[in-house]
Motif scaffolding. Structure first.
Motif, PDB file in Angstrom:
ATOM      1  N   VAL A 269      38.042   1.913 -59.394  1.00 20.45           N
ATOM      2  CA  VAL A 269      38.285   0.524 -59.749  1.00 20.45           C
ATOM      3  C   VAL A 269      37.965   0.340 -61.230  1.00 20.45           C
TER       4      VAL A 269
ATOM      5  N   ASN B 216      38.659  -2.801 -52.757  1.00 17.95           N
ATOM      6  CA  ASN B 216      37.550  -2.547 -53.678  1.00 17.95           C
ATOM      7  C   ASN B 216      36.507  -1.612 -53.056  1.00 17.95           C
TER       8      ASN B 216
ATOM      9  N   LYS C 118      38.043  -5.988 -61.472  1.00 17.90           N
ATOM     10  CA  LYS C 118      38.257  -6.810 -60.290  1.00 17.90           C
ATOM     11  C   LYS C 118      37.936  -8.256 -60.623  1.00 17.90           C
TER      12      LYS C 118
ATOM     13  N   LEU D 181      41.459  -7.746 -51.047  1.00 25.07           N
ATOM     14  CA  LEU D 181      40.870  -7.221 -52.277  1.00 25.07           C
ATOM     15  C   LEU D 181      39.486  -6.632 -52.010  1.00 25.07           C
TER      16      LEU D 181
ATOM     17  N   LEU E 124      42.982  -6.783 -58.894  1.00 27.71           N
ATOM     18  CA  LEU E 124      42.270  -5.511 -58.883  1.00 27.71           C
ATOM     19  C   LEU E 124      43.117  -4.511 -59.654  1.00 27.71           C
TER      20      LEU E 124
END
Length: 180
Positions: free
Chosen positions: A121, A97, A124, A93, A129
């Motif tokens: 994004v 990200n 999160k 992740l 996500l």
């Protein structure tokens, strides 16, 4: 499109279907480059479209499934070519990200003319996500394969859902949830 994408694609085709299939693809597609790719070269995106369409027809596999498989394969090739990029992350992740803020900046330094998709994004958490993939090329299935392989690389289990925001797949919302 960068040559590493072409060389990795042909490597995948050879490993799954054999060298005869690669030769057949290169012969049956109208490729301005003649199918002679180097990892650092830049080639017309339409050549990749031709290769994928031909392989899809010959092997009776959807282009979406081929692109997903290719994304899965491409991750390994990219890690081998640029191990320092992935090794700086402890979690999948965290890596995903940072696509826009770190990875794509690194790619642009290496390949200034690379046309990269955008990943925005939306949210999160520690185990999820949500992001929007945007690209005029509509290779969301390739991105899907890359995402899943990222989690496998970190030995994590993931559930990835996606929703096409438009008919041609140039904007796709990914919902990614890590389990375990």
């Amino acid at each position: 499109m960068k040559g590493i994408v072409f060389t990795e694609f042909l490597e995948m085709v050879e490993s799954i279907y054999g060298l005869e299939t690669v030769d057949s693809l290169l012969e049956n597609c109208d490729l301005p480059s003649g199918g002679a790719y180097t990892s650092v070269g830049t080639y017309d995106f339409n050549e990749m479209v031709s290769l994928i369409a031909e392989l899809s027809t010959v092997k009776e596999i959807s282009q979406e499934n081929l692109l997903y498989s290719f994304g899965h394969h491409l991750f390994v090739g990219l890690v081998e070519a640029h191990p320092d990029v992935v090794s700086s992350y402890r979690t999948p992740l965290g890596l995903l990200n940072s696509i826009e803020d770190h990875i794509h900046i690194h790619v642009k330094k290496l390949y200034p003319d690379a046309e990269l998709p955008q990943f925005k994004v939306l949210s999160k958490t520690d185990n999820s996500l949500e992001m929007i993939y945007s690209s005029s090329r509509g290779l969301y299935a390739l991105a899907h394969g890359l995402i899943v392989r990222t989690f496998e690389h970190f030995e994590k289990i993931v559930k990835v859902d996606y929703k096409l925001m438009n008919e041609n797949g140039t904007e796709v919302k990914f919902a990614i949830v890590q389990h375990g």
